[in-house]
Motif scaffolding. Structure first.
Motif, short mmCIF file in Angstrom:
data_model
loop_
_atom_site.label_atom_id
_atom_site.label_comp_id
_atom_site.label_asym_id
_atom_site.label_seq_id
_atom_site.Cartn_x
_atom_site.Cartn_y
_atom_site.Cartn_z
N LYS A 95 0.97 -0.96 -0.07
CA LYS A 95 0.12 -0.06 -0.08
C LYS A 95 0.87 1.18 -0.05
O LYS A 95 1.64 1.46 0.78
N VAL A 96 0.93 1.98 -1.28
CA VAL A 96 1.71 3.17 -1.17
C VAL A 96 1.16 4.49 -0.67
O VAL A 96 -0.06 4.72 -1.01
N LEU A 97 1.85 4.97 0.13
CA LEU A 97 1.20 6.25 0.93
C LEU A 97 2.17 7.51 0.34
O LEU A 97 1.20 8.43 0.73
N ASP A 98 2.95 7.62 -0.50
CA ASP A 98 3.79 8.66 -0.88
C ASP A 98 3.74 8.44 -2.24
O ASP A 98 4.32 7.53 -2.90
N TRP A 99 3.06 9.61 -2.96
CA TRP A 99 3.34 9.70 -4.41
C TRP A 99 4.80 9.70 -5.06
O TRP A 99 5.10 9.09 -6.07
N GLY A 100 5.66 10.17 -4.48
CA GLY A 100 6.85 10.40 -4.82
C GLY A 100 7.38 9.18 -4.81
O GLY A 100 8.49 9.02 -5.60
N PHE A 101 7.20 8.30 -3.91
CA PHE A 101 7.82 6.80 -3.81
C PHE A 101 7.58 6.09 -5.19
O PHE A 101 8.37 5.56 -5.71
N LEU A 102 6.43 6.43 -5.68
CA LEU A 102 5.90 5.80 -6.90
C LEU A 102 6.54 6.52 -8.15
O LEU A 102 6.90 5.93 -9.28
N ASP A 103 6.56 7.78 -8.32
CA ASP A 103 6.86 8.53 -9.41
C ASP A 103 8.60 8.43 -9.48
O ASP A 103 8.76 8.67 -10.86
N SER A 104 9.08 8.53 -8.56
CA SER A 104 10.47 8.32 -8.70
C SER A 104 11.00 7.14 -9.13
O SER A 104 12.40 6.91 -9.53
N GLY A 105 10.18 6.10 -9.06
CA GLY A 105 10.54 4.63 -9.39
C GLY A 105 11.05 3.86 -8.60
O GLY A 105 11.69 2.74 -8.54
N ARG A 106 11.38 4.65 -7.18
CA ARG A 106 12.08 3.83 -6.14
C ARG A 106 11.15 2.42 -5.72
O ARG A 106 11.87 1.56 -5.39
N VAL A 107 9.91 2.41 -5.94
CA VAL A 107 8.99 1.48 -5.43
C VAL A 107 9.25 0.24 -6.28
O VAL A 107 9.20 -0.92 -5.98
N PHE A 108 9.64 0.41 -7.42
CA PHE A 108 9.85 -0.84 -8.48
C PHE A 108 11.21 -1.42 -8.27
O PHE A 108 11.57 -2.51 -8.25
N ALA A 109 12.25 -0.39 -7.70
CA ALA A 109 13.72 -1.15 -7.46
C ALA A 109 13.41 -1.97 -6.09
O ALA A 109 14.06 -2.95 -5.88
N ARG A 110 12.81 -1.16 -5.18
CA ARG A 110 12.62 -1.77 -3.83
C ARG A 110 11.80 -2.81 -3.88
O ARG A 110 12.22 -3.89 -3.07
N PHE A 111 10.72 -2.93 -4.67
CA PHE A 111 9.88 -4.25 -4.61
C PHE A 111 9.43 -4.86 -5.96
O PHE A 111 8.73 -4.11 -6.58
N PRO A 112 10.31 -5.46 -6.52
CA PRO A 112 10.41 -5.79 -7.67
C PRO A 112 9.21 -6.98 -8.21
O PRO A 112 8.74 -7.31 -9.49
N ASN A 113 8.68 -7.64 -7.20
CA ASN A 113 7.73 -8.84 -7.56
C ASN A 113 6.47 -8.53 -6.95
O ASN A 113 5.63 -9.52 -6.58
N LEU A 114 5.95 -7.39 -6.82
CA LEU A 114 4.53 -7.00 -6.33
C LEU A 114 3.45 -7.70 -7.35
O LEU A 114 3.62 -7.64 -8.39
N ALA A 115 2.59 -8.25 -6.45
CA ALA A 115 1.35 -8.88 -7.21
C ALA A 115 0.07 -8.12 -6.81
O ALA A 115 -1.09 -8.14 -7.52
N GLU A 116 0.08 -7.27 -5.89
CA GLU A 116 -1.05 -6.41 -5.38
C GLU A 116 -0.64 -5.01 -4.87
O GLU A 116 0.41 -4.74 -4.15
N VAL A 117 -1.15 -4.14 -5.67
CA VAL A 117 -0.73 -2.70 -5.43
C VAL A 117 -1.89 -1.75 -5.14
O VAL A 117 -2.94 -1.71 -5.91
N ASP A 118 -1.73 -1.08 -4.08
CA ASP A 118 -2.88 0.17 -3.57
C ASP A 118 -2.19 1.32 -3.73
O ASP A 118 -1.33 1.50 -2.80
N ILE A 119 -2.62 2.39 -4.41
CA ILE A 119 -2.08 3.43 -4.52
C ILE A 119 -3.30 4.79 -4.12
O ILE A 119 -2.98 5.83 -4.51
N VAL A 120 -4.27 4.10 -3.45
CA VAL A 120 -5.33 5.45 -3.32
C VAL A 120 -4.90 6.38 -2.13
O VAL A 120 -5.18 7.51 -2.63
N HIS A 121 -4.05 5.79 -1.34
CA HIS A 121 -3.66 7.00 -0.36
C HIS A 121 -2.44 7.95 -0.89
O HIS A 121 -2.68 8.99 -0.58
N ALA A 122 -1.87 7.13 -1.86
CA ALA A 122 -0.96 8.27 -2.58
C ALA A 122 -1.40 9.19 -3.37
O ALA A 122 -0.84 10.15 -3.61
N CYS A 123 -2.66 9.12 -3.68
CA CYS A 123 -3.15 9.98 -4.79
C CYS A 123 -3.83 11.01 -3.88
O CYS A 123 -4.50 11.87 -4.69
#
Length: 488
Positions: free
Chosen positions: A113-141
């Motif tokens: 569950k992503v809480l900070d949009w910058g964590f997603l927009d910068s691409g850090r989330v993809f390097a930190r968690f490369p094998n996600l199957a469920e993503v929740d970006i409601v709070h980040a928006c």
């Protein structure tokens, strides 16, 4: 120059030394003993003084770079297998061991569950968690002050608030990211996680949903907040979608209209739908009928705080495979169900759940029981207006095997008995926190029914439970005598 007395010097506070862990302290004491023994054995060349412990502390450094890492001999695959066998509660502590363990633990994470949009927009989330199957970006928006201690929660959505309050609600329109920004984030998620199974997002558009549908062919669950009818056109691209949750209007948070148009678009695009949840959605007979005719695999339908027009219950007869019907936080069942000959029935429904609903409308509840006449499990929890007369409509359902009554404070023992004695197939009964139901009103016929049930949970009110548990202990007797003396 002021003199300090020996007494005051004795009581002068000294700065408290930092404490070390027990195992480190034992090693320090051992080094001190060894150092003192060496000094006693060898003749001193200089006058004896306090031993220098700085070298001992340096030798006992907690992070010794020269010390070999025993886990470095293990391959990433073997270490991943070991870490995957550990409990989920140890995932965070294990990730703090070193950078390698941090990366490997990130590969084991499947839900985020992503809480900070910058964590997603910068691409850090993809390097930190490369094998996600469920993503929740409601709070980040949603832009909200994370440092605020004021949190408002509604239907699983928690928002931090400041001291200012707007008449428009807890979330203003400018607090939610623009649709184009959200769509760009969905494209990044789709390109990085092609094996995605679940996505939750707020304010998404057609382009963002279509990009997810093209890249993530295995997506099975979709949760959409604050989306309108036209945004549901992007759902038509999902081939294997089985679970959909639509949140249209949430009082105090946001408002979006999902009408029969959106329900028809959803039904035509998601023909493999198995479970559908509608929260704060509008609609009528036509929208539910379209879902029933197109989504022939639908097994579970949930309506929360619905704004349906009168007559929507009659459309349930087109849901030929529906097993579970759930109504939650509804202000009414059906304002105008129509005559019985047009209602029909859905004989496949086996479970009916009414949670925190207003059932004062007798015609609406009677029509609901008529449509679900073949139900086998009935759950009534915290329903307002459930009096004996209203509960009596449940006699229409003759095949009930399990019933749960919880928080129905207006229902009496007589009203419960009048219905239970008509259910010949009843096997399980659960009555909890129904204050008007008492043990003293149980008739011999009802007691006989209780004796043949396979499962019986009987806690109608806390008063009877407390009195039965305190029987014979004498607790409460002295207080009664005290008040009697005051009255006299």
């Amino acid at each position: 120059m002021t003199s300090v007395s020996p007494k005051s010097r004795a009581f002068k506070k000294r700065p408290r030394a930092q404490s070390l862990p027990d195992h480190v302290l034992k090693h320090v004491i051992l080094k001190m003993h060894l150092h003192n023994n060496d000094l006693l054995r060898s003749p001193p060349t200089t006058p004896l003084s306090e031993p220098d412990l700085s070298s001992s502390f340096r030798a006992l450094s907690l992070d010794d770079p020269t010390r070999p890492d025993s886990t470095s001999l293990l391959s990433d695959e073997l270490l991943l297998l070991i870490l995957s066998k550990l409990p989920e509660s140890q995932c965070l502590p294990n990730s703090l061991v070193c950078r390698r363990w941090l990366y490997l633990n990130g590969r084991l994470v499947r839900r985020l569950k992503v809480l900070d949009w910058g964590f997603l927009d910068s691409g850090r989330v993809f390097a930190r968690f490369p094998n996600l199957a469920e993503v929740d970006i409601v709070h980040a928006c949603i832009r909200s002050p994370r440092s605020s201690g004021i949190i408002v929660t509604r239907k699983g959505l928690s928002v931090h608030l400041d001291s200012l309050f707007s008449s428009e609600g807890f979330i203003e329109e400018m607090d939610v990211l623009k649709q184009s920004v959200v769509d760009d984030g969905l494209r990044m998620v789709a390109n990085s996680y092609r094996h995605l199974r679940r996505v939750a997002v707020i304010g998404a558009g057609v382009d963002g949903l279509l990009s997810v549908a093209e890249e993530c062919e295995m997506l099975q669950e979709l949760e959409l907040h604050c989306c309108g009818d036209m945004a549901l056109r992007g759902v038509s691209g999902f081939r294997n979608l089985q679970i959909v949750k639509l949140i249209g209007c949430v009082d105090g948070f946001y408002s979006a209209q999902i009408t029969d148009i959106g329900l028809t678009i959803l039904a035509q695009g998601c023909r493999r739908l198995v479970k559908l949840e509608l929260f704060g959605c509008e609609g009528s007979y036509d929208g539910i009928k379209a879902i029933g005719q197109c989504c022939q695999m639908l097994e579970e339908l949930s309506l929360s705080d619905h704004r349906m027009d009168g007559g929507w219950l009659a459309a349930l007869q087109f849901c030929g495979n529906l097993k579970t019907l759930r109504l939650e936080s509804c202000r009414g069942i059906d304002s105008s169900p129509g005559p019985d000959e047009y209602l029909g029935s859905c004989g496949t429904i086996e479970e009916l759940h009414l949670l925190r609903c207003q059932v004062r409308d007798k015609d609406g509840l009677r029509a609901l029981f008529s449509v679900c006449e073949g139900v086998k499990e009935l759950v009534l929890r915290d329903c307002w207006g459930l009096v004996d007369e209203v509960f009596g409509f449940a006699n229409i359902c003759r095949r009930v095997k399990l019933i749960t009554l919880e928080g129905c404070s207006l229902l009496t023992t007589g009203g419960l008995e009048s219905v239970l004695l008509h259910w010949k197939e009843l096997q399980a009964l659960r009555v909890v926190s129904c204050n008007n139901i008492s043990d003293s009103d149980i008739t011999p016929a009802l007691a006989t029914l209780f004796s043949v049930l396979k499962v019986l949970t009987w806690r109608p009110n806390s008063r009877s439970l407390l009195s039965s548990s305190l029987a014979g202990t004498g607790v409460g007797m002295k207080g009664g005598r005290f008040f009697k003396r005051l009255k006299s």
